[in-house]
Design a protein around this motif. Structure first.
Motif, PDB file in Angstrom:
ATOM      1  N   PRO A 249     -65.821 -37.664  11.694  1.00 43.56           N
ATOM      2  CA  PRO A 249     -65.821 -38.494  10.480  1.00 43.56           C
ATOM      3  C   PRO A 249     -67.183 -39.149  10.262  1.00 43.56           C
ATOM      4  O   PRO A 249     -67.906 -39.439  11.218  1.00 43.56           O
ATOM      5  N   VAL A 250     -67.533 -39.357   9.014  1.00 43.27           N
ATOM      6  CA  VAL A 250     -68.786 -40.044   8.686  1.00 43.27           C
ATOM      7  C   VAL A 250     -68.607 -41.538   8.978  1.00 43.27           C
ATOM      8  O   VAL A 250     -67.726 -42.192   8.413  1.00 43.27           O
ATOM      9  N   SER A 251     -69.417 -42.062   9.877  1.00 44.87           N
ATOM     10  CA  SER A 251     -69.255 -43.457  10.292  1.00 44.87           C
ATOM     11  C   SER A 251     -70.484 -44.313  10.015  1.00 44.87           C
ATOM     12  O   SER A 251     -70.400 -45.544  10.040  1.00 44.87           O
ATOM     13  N   ARG A 252     -71.616 -43.674   9.754  1.00 43.73           N
ATOM     14  CA  ARG A 252     -72.857 -44.430   9.513  1.00 43.73           C
ATOM     15  C   ARG A 252     -72.965 -44.713   8.017  1.00 43.73           C
ATOM     16  O   ARG A 252     -73.475 -43.913   7.243  1.00 43.73           O
ATOM     17  N   ILE A 253     -72.450 -45.863   7.626  1.00 41.80           N
ATOM     18  CA  ILE A 253     -72.365 -46.257   6.218  1.00 41.80           C
ATOM     19  C   ILE A 253     -73.101 -47.589   6.059  1.00 41.80           C
ATOM     20  O   ILE A 253     -72.768 -48.569   6.725  1.00 41.80           O
ATOM     21  N   PHE A 254     -74.108 -47.617   5.171  1.00 43.90           N
ATOM     22  CA  PHE A 254     -74.951 -48.801   5.035  1.00 43.90           C
ATOM     23  C   PHE A 254     -74.991 -49.255   3.580  1.00 43.90           C
ATOM     24  O   PHE A 254     -75.193 -48.447   2.669  1.00 43.90           O
ATOM     25  N   VAL A 255     -74.800 -50.553   3.389  1.00 47.35           N
ATOM     26  CA  VAL A 255     -74.982 -51.183   2.080  1.00 47.35           C
ATOM     27  C   VAL A 255     -76.352 -51.845   2.105  1.00 47.35           C
ATOM     28  O   VAL A 255     -76.586 -52.785   2.875  1.00 47.35           O
ATOM     29  N   PHE A 256     -77.251 -51.354   1.271  1.00 42.60           N
ATOM     30  CA  PHE A 256     -78.651 -51.772   1.300  1.00 42.60           C
ATOM     31  C   PHE A 256     -79.027 -52.522   0.039  1.00 42.60           C
ATOM     32  O   PHE A 256     -78.469 -52.283  -1.039  1.00 42.60           O
ATOM     33  N   ASP A 257     -80.006 -53.435   0.190  1.00 47.91           N
ATOM     34  CA  ASP A 257     -80.761 -53.870  -0.977  1.00 47.91           C
ATOM     35  C   ASP A 257     -81.981 -52.953  -1.087  1.00 47.91           C
ATOM     36  O   ASP A 257     -82.138 -52.010  -0.301  1.00 47.91           O
ATOM     37  N   ARG A 258     -82.837 -53.198  -2.058  1.00 48.36           N
ATOM     38  CA  ARG A 258     -83.977 -52.292  -2.260  1.00 48.36           C
ATOM     39  C   ARG A 258     -84.936 -52.322  -1.078  1.00 48.36           C
ATOM     40  O   ARG A 258     -85.486 -51.286  -0.680  1.00 48.36           O
ATOM     41  N   ARG A 259     -85.149 -53.482  -0.514  1.00 48.17           N
ATOM     42  CA  ARG A 259     -86.076 -53.594   0.618  1.00 48.17           C
ATOM     43  C   ARG A 259     -85.552 -52.787   1.800  1.00 48.17           C
ATOM     44  O   ARG A 259     -86.310 -52.046   2.448  1.00 48.17           O
ATOM     45  N   GLU A 260     -84.279 -52.895   2.089  1.00 47.85           N
ATOM     46  CA  GLU A 260     -83.709 -52.167   3.220  1.00 47.85           C
ATOM     47  C   GLU A 260     -83.773 -50.653   3.002  1.00 47.85           C
ATOM     48  O   GLU A 260     -84.037 -49.889   3.931  1.00 47.85           O
ATOM     49  N   TRP A 261     -83.530 -50.231   1.750  1.00 40.15           N
ATOM     50  CA  TRP A 261     -83.646 -48.803   1.445  1.00 40.15           C
ATOM     51  C   TRP A 261     -85.079 -48.331   1.649  1.00 40.15           C
ATOM     52  O   TRP A 261     -85.322 -47.260   2.211  1.00 40.15           O
ATOM     53  N   LEU A 262     -86.035 -49.147   1.206  1.00 38.87           N
ATOM     54  CA  LEU A 262     -87.444 -48.783   1.368  1.00 38.87           C
ATOM     55  C   LEU A 262     -87.834 -48.714   2.841  1.00 38.87           C
ATOM     56  O   LEU A 262     -88.528 -47.780   3.257  1.00 38.87           O
TER      57      LEU A 262
END
Length: 394
Positions: free
Chosen positions: A96-109
């Motif tokens: 199962p896919v377990s690595r799920i991240f909710v990011f703001d723009r800085r974290e995505w960058l």
């Protein structure tokens, strides 16, 4: 990725290929400024890229609201999506896919600066190995140009950070990675959802469905990841050879660009050598199928699952047609306009195969590398079906 979030993957290949000319030119001139000094600066100033991206992204103005709630929401949507996609495709994920991240723009960058530095590492290693930036003059020129390259990459990543919605991060050049991660850039998702008046739940599930199709493509068929990496490595080898050539590689590149004016080709295509173009076409064919197949699966499952599916599709399509002049210029300069056309062809290819022979036959593209369609076959699905019929089932 759904909607504008597709831009990142497209941008990755376009930036890699489109910057090859600039990297080759820089290597050509700096190679002539070498001396016995051992001190040197890196090819790309990644801290400069990071700072430029952060400034342009305006991340401070776009925080994540209710992060814990959104994390639980996306995890629930992943759990909903996985069995539905598995049932439609007739294949299961190994884990199962377990690595799920909710990011703001800085974290995505921050995550993608790491990915891009890995992407360019082979070229940087080659540059270091062959003495780039030696000597006092070379060091000064290298410092200036490394910052300029850093600003260019950072500027484009900052531009994308304001627009990307979701991403399946494959960590493509990391041989140790065993699975991908799902990124949801919540401030951008919330902005688009509110601007278009879309359902909170349906819109986020629509995005999740698309990202999960990529998890199936790469994790249910592990060879796809290694094959994609091999193509990129071949491309790096060809670029490296061009950078190391002592002849007129830069002049030849400029001549090809001039000769391509008025040919109907994209500028990126015109500067490639025949060998580079062959690899480029294979990369684009693969990416076209990855995105086209993903769109088909998302649409097939989404129509059954989401009450507002048609509204989401219509609103997103209208939004894409209303791109600003700046967006159009960036798309042209980075090659994203070229990629958009090819991904549309990829989806048309998959839709045609499914209409004629069903999803099981279309999924034969994932059996082995030899089954992948060429760009010509993507434009003419009947050719691919004939080839598969002659080949028989594996």
């Amino acid at each position: 990725m759904a909607g504008n979030q597709n831009d990142f993957r497209r941008f990755g290949a376009a930036l890699l290929l489109g910057m090859a000319a600039g990297l080759a030119a820089r290597y050509y001139f700096e190679a002539r400024a070498r001396n016995d000094s051992r001190a040197r600066v890196g090819l790309i100033d990644w801290e400069q890229a990071r700072q430029a991206a952060l400034r342009l992204s305006q991340w401070e103005q776009a925080p994540v609201d209710n992060r814990a709630y959104r994390r639980e929401q996306y995890a629930r949507m992943v759990a909903i999506s996985e069995p539905l996609i598995a049932d439609y495709l007739g294949v299961r994920l190994p884990e199962p896919v377990s690595r799920i991240f909710v990011f703001d723009r800085r974290e995505w960058l921050e995550a993608n600066i790491v990915s891009f530095s890995q992407l360019f590492r082979p070229i940087e290693d080659l540059y270091e190995k062959n003495g780039g930036g030696r000597g006092a003059l070379g060091m000064v020129m290298n410092d200036v140009s490394s910052k300029l390259l850093g600003m260019q990459i950072g500027g484009l990543l900052g531009y994308l950070a304001q627009r990307v919605l979701g991403q399946y991060d494959l960590s493509l050049l990391s041989a140790e990675a065993t699975g991908g991660a799902l990124y949801f850039v919540e401030p951008n998702i919330a902005r688009v959802q509110q601007q278009l008046g879309l359902s909170d739940e349906d819109f986020r599930l629509w995005i999740t469905l698309h990202e999960m199709t990529h998890a199936f493509e790469f994790e249910a068929y592990p060879w796809v990841r290694s094959y994609f990496r091999e193509l990129l490595e071949q491309n790096f080898t060809l670029i490296s050879g061009q950078m190391l050539s002592s002849g007129n590689s830069l002049i030849d590149m400029l001549m090809r660009l001039l000769q391509g004016i008025g040919s109907g080709q994209h500028w990126i295509e015109t500067v490639l050598t025949p060998e580079q173009r062959a690899v480029f076409d294979r990369i684009q064919a693969l990416m076209s199928i990855i995105e086209g197949y993903g769109n088909h699966v998302m649409n097939a499952v989404g129509r059954r699952l989401l009450p507002s599916f048609s509204q989401i599709e219509q609103q997103i399509a209208q939004r894409q047609r209303q791109r600003t002049l700046l967006d159009q210029m960036v798309f042209r300069l980075t090659g994203l306009d070229l990629k958009l056309a090819q991904y549309q062809q990829g989806e048309a290819f998959v839709n045609a195969i499914v209409a004629a022979r069903g999803i099981g036959f279309a999924s034969r593209v994932w059996e082995r590398p030899e089954n992948l369609p060429t760009l010509d076959e993507i434009r003419n699905p009947a050719q691919w079906m004939i080839r598969m019929d002659r080949q028989g089932w594996v």
